[in-house]
Design a protein around this motif. Sequence first.
Motif, PDB file in Angstrom:
ATOM      1  N   GLY A  65       0.814  -1.214   0.000  1.00  0.00           N
ATOM      2  CA  GLY A  65       0.000   0.000   0.000  1.00  0.00           C
ATOM      3  C   GLY A  65       0.848   1.264   0.000  1.00  0.00           C
ATOM      4  O   GLY A  65       0.544   2.237  -0.693  1.00  0.00           O
ATOM      5  N   ARG A  66       1.960   1.244   0.773  1.00  0.00           N
ATOM      6  CA  ARG A  66       2.826   2.416   0.817  1.00  0.00           C
ATOM      7  C   ARG A  66       3.559   2.587  -0.504  1.00  0.00           C
ATOM      8  O   ARG A  66       3.771   3.715  -0.957  1.00  0.00           O
ATOM      9  CB  ARG A  66       3.816   2.269   1.968  1.00  0.00           C
ATOM     10  N   ARG A  67       3.955   1.498  -1.151  1.00  0.00           N
ATOM     11  CA  ARG A  67       4.629   1.616  -2.449  1.00  0.00           C
ATOM     12  C   ARG A  67       3.699   2.216  -3.487  1.00  0.00           C
ATOM     13  O   ARG A  67       4.107   3.032  -4.309  1.00  0.00           O
ATOM     14  CB  ARG A  67       5.128   0.240  -2.886  1.00  0.00           C
ATOM     15  N   ARG A  68       2.425   1.802  -3.473  1.00  0.00           N
ATOM     16  CA  ARG A  68       1.465   2.369  -4.427  1.00  0.00           C
ATOM     17  C   ARG A  68       1.253   3.858  -4.169  1.00  0.00           C
ATOM     18  O   ARG A  68       1.115   4.660  -5.097  1.00  0.00           O
ATOM     19  CB  ARG A  68       0.142   1.614  -4.322  1.00  0.00           C
ATOM     20  N   LEU A  69       1.258   4.260  -2.873  1.00  0.00           N
ATOM     21  CA  LEU A  69       1.097   5.675  -2.553  1.00  0.00           C
ATOM     22  C   LEU A  69       2.283   6.483  -3.062  1.00  0.00           C
ATOM     23  O   LEU A  69       2.108   7.586  -3.614  1.00  0.00           O
ATOM     24  CB  LEU A  69       0.956   5.835  -1.036  1.00  0.00           C
ATOM     25  N   ARG A  70       3.496   5.955  -2.898  1.00  0.00           N
ATOM     26  CA  ARG A  70       4.676   6.656  -3.395  1.00  0.00           C
ATOM     27  C   ARG A  70       4.634   6.800  -4.919  1.00  0.00           C
ATOM     28  O   ARG A  70       5.015   7.828  -5.483  1.00  0.00           O
ATOM     29  CB  ARG A  70       5.945   5.912  -2.966  1.00  0.00           C
ATOM     30  N   THR A  71       4.179   5.754  -5.582  1.00  0.00           N
ATOM     31  CA  THR A  71       4.087   5.809  -7.043  1.00  0.00           C
ATOM     32  C   THR A  71       3.096   6.872  -7.489  1.00  0.00           C
ATOM     33  O   THR A  71       3.352   7.643  -8.422  1.00  0.00           O
ATOM     34  CB  THR A  71       3.668   4.436  -7.587  1.00  0.00           C
ATOM     35  N   ARG A  72       1.955   6.914  -6.809  1.00  0.00           N
ATOM     36  CA  ARG A  72       0.955   7.930  -7.167  1.00  0.00           C
ATOM     37  C   ARG A  72       1.474   9.336  -6.902  1.00  0.00           C
ATOM     38  O   ARG A  72       1.247  10.245  -7.706  1.00  0.00           O
ATOM     39  CB  ARG A  72      -0.328   7.681  -6.377  1.00  0.00           C
ATOM     40  N   LEU A  73       2.165   9.531  -5.766  1.00  0.00           N
ATOM     41  CA  LEU A  73       2.717  10.850  -5.468  1.00  0.00           C
ATOM     42  C   LEU A  73       3.770  11.252  -6.486  1.00  0.00           C
ATOM     43  O   LEU A  73       3.876  12.430  -6.867  1.00  0.00           O
ATOM     44  CB  LEU A  73       3.311  10.866  -4.055  1.00  0.00           C
ATOM     45  N   ARG A  93       3.900  10.290  -9.682  1.00  0.00           N
ATOM     46  CA  ARG A  93       3.209  10.664 -10.914  1.00  0.00           C
ATOM     47  C   ARG A  93       2.519  12.024 -10.772  1.00  0.00           C
ATOM     48  O   ARG A  93       2.509  12.820 -11.712  1.00  0.00           O
ATOM     49  CB  ARG A  93       2.185   9.589 -11.265  1.00  0.00           C
ATOM     50  N   LEU A  94       1.945  12.262  -9.607  1.00  0.00           N
ATOM     51  CA  LEU A  94       1.285  13.546  -9.373  1.00  0.00           C
ATOM     52  C   LEU A  94       2.290  14.692  -9.415  1.00  0.00           C
ATOM     53  O   LEU A  94       2.002  15.771  -9.947  1.00  0.00           O
ATOM     54  CB  LEU A  94       0.580  13.508  -8.021  1.00  0.00           C
ATOM     55  N   ASP A  95       3.492  14.441  -8.887  1.00  0.00           N
ATOM     56  CA  ASP A  95       4.532  15.467  -8.909  1.00  0.00           C
ATOM     57  C   ASP A  95       4.951  15.786 -10.344  1.00  0.00           C
ATOM     58  O   ASP A  95       5.127  16.953 -10.709  1.00  0.00           O
ATOM     59  CB  ASP A  95       5.731  14.993  -8.094  1.00  0.00           C
ATOM     60  N   VAL A  96       5.092  14.767 -11.167  1.00  0.00           N
ATOM     61  CA  VAL A  96       5.500  14.972 -12.560  1.00  0.00           C
ATOM     62  C   VAL A  96       4.434  15.739 -13.335  1.00  0.00           C
ATOM     63  O   VAL A  96       4.734  16.608 -14.163  1.00  0.00           O
ATOM     64  CB  VAL A  96       5.799  13.619 -13.230  1.00  0.00           C
ATOM     65  N   SER A  97       3.162  15.449 -13.072  1.00  0.00           N
ATOM     66  CA  SER A  97       2.090  16.073 -13.841  1.00  0.00           C
ATOM     67  C   SER A  97       1.730  17.476 -13.350  1.00  0.00           C
ATOM     68  O   SER A  97       1.330  18.332 -14.144  1.00  0.00           O
ATOM     69  CB  SER A  97       0.843  15.186 -13.810  1.00  0.00           C
ATOM     70  N   LEU A  98       1.874  17.738 -12.042  1.00  0.00           N
ATOM     71  CA  LEU A  98       1.446  19.024 -11.493  1.00  0.00           C
ATOM     72  C   LEU A  98       2.574  20.035 -11.320  1.00  0.00           C
ATOM     73  O   LEU A  98       2.307  21.245 -11.249  1.00  0.00           O
ATOM     74  CB  LEU A  98       0.764  18.812 -10.138  1.00  0.00           C
ATOM     75  N   SER A  99       3.809  19.582 -11.240  1.00  0.00           N
ATOM     76  CA  SER A  99       4.918  20.501 -10.989  1.00  0.00           C
ATOM     77  C   SER A  99       5.006  21.630 -12.021  1.00  0.00           C
ATOM     78  O   SER A  99       5.187  22.807 -11.647  1.00  0.00           O
ATOM     79  CB  SER A  99       6.239  19.737 -10.934  1.00  0.00           C
ATOM     80  N   PRO A 100       4.891  21.348 -13.336  1.00  0.00           N
ATOM     81  CA  PRO A 100       4.964  22.465 -14.308  1.00  0.00           C
ATOM     82  C   PRO A 100       3.924  23.542 -14.060  1.00  0.00           C
ATOM     83  O   PRO A 100       4.215  24.739 -14.183  1.00  0.00           O
ATOM     84  CB  PRO A 100       4.760  21.771 -15.661  1.00  0.00           C
TER      85      PRO A 100
END
Length: 321
Positions: free
Chosen positions: A19-27, A29-36
């Motif tokens: 569960g923690r690995r999936r959360l890190r993966t989602r975070l 991906r979210l960082d890559v998509s929202l950072s710009p």
Amino acid sequence: MALDVRPTAPAGAAVAPPGRRRLRTRLSRLDVSLSPYLYISPFYLLFLVFGLFPLGYTFWVSLNHWEMIGGHEFIGLRNYTRLLTDDQFWNAVGNTFGMFVIATVPQLLLALLLANALNRRMRTPTLFRMGVLLPLVTSVAAVAIVFTQMFGRDYGMANWILHFFGVHRIDWQANKWSSWLAVSTMVDWRWTGYNALIFLAGMQAIPHSLYEAAAIDGASRMRQFWRITVPLLRPTIVFVTITSTIGGLQLFTEPLLFNNGYMNGGSLRQSQTVAMYMFENAFQRFQYGYGSAVAWMLFLLILIFSLFNFLIIRRLAGGEK
């Protein structure tokens, strides 16, 4: 027999739950998509506060009969219908476009030729390239004082030079065409060097090998300029033309100071621009609603004319995108 080559955790290391690995993966991906979007958000937030909001609020004020003292009354589009039949407004529009044409067209041609000259090999090129910016950093008030003296009726340098060609003394501030020419000369002196540096930056991005190949084929410098420099400089020309259009139609300081601070542009309103007419209604007559309508009409004129210039240059460029 197949070997298991999957990486294994070191001995004694704790393995994160699924569960923690999936959360890190989602975070991640979210960082890559929202950072710009987060990086560019300060500009858009500031533009929303200091750009779109004042624009929208000005439009709301233009729909009201708004005075400095007292309340305001919603009147719809009556300020705009009054504006379309206002002779003083259309006189200001004519003055603005007249000075814009006289100032901007020679300015862009001179800037293009000046940039081409600065692009050649010379001694101390940085000194000459920075020198063209001196008029821009000079105080506008000082420039206006000097040019007002130069175009003086009795002892001005312009009339003194024209006297040798048999031209009678001109009252530059009293006539429409003469005041347009004097203000346009002031604008050209201030902004030609600035636009030349923008053209120069575009020219230095053109590969030098193209000029070498053209020289080998026997092309003259003039032919290289029109066949290589100008076509490859079209995106820069579009940018400079649009920015010059916006600045030229917002002309305010130069004609105001040339007329000794009178907002009406002279006794016959011979050099009053739309920006000056807007200021006169809003802050001298205290008709904020009508002044806001003038401001919005100026915004629409700039938008339409900038689009018109863009389409013309794109058409001349052969439909280049």
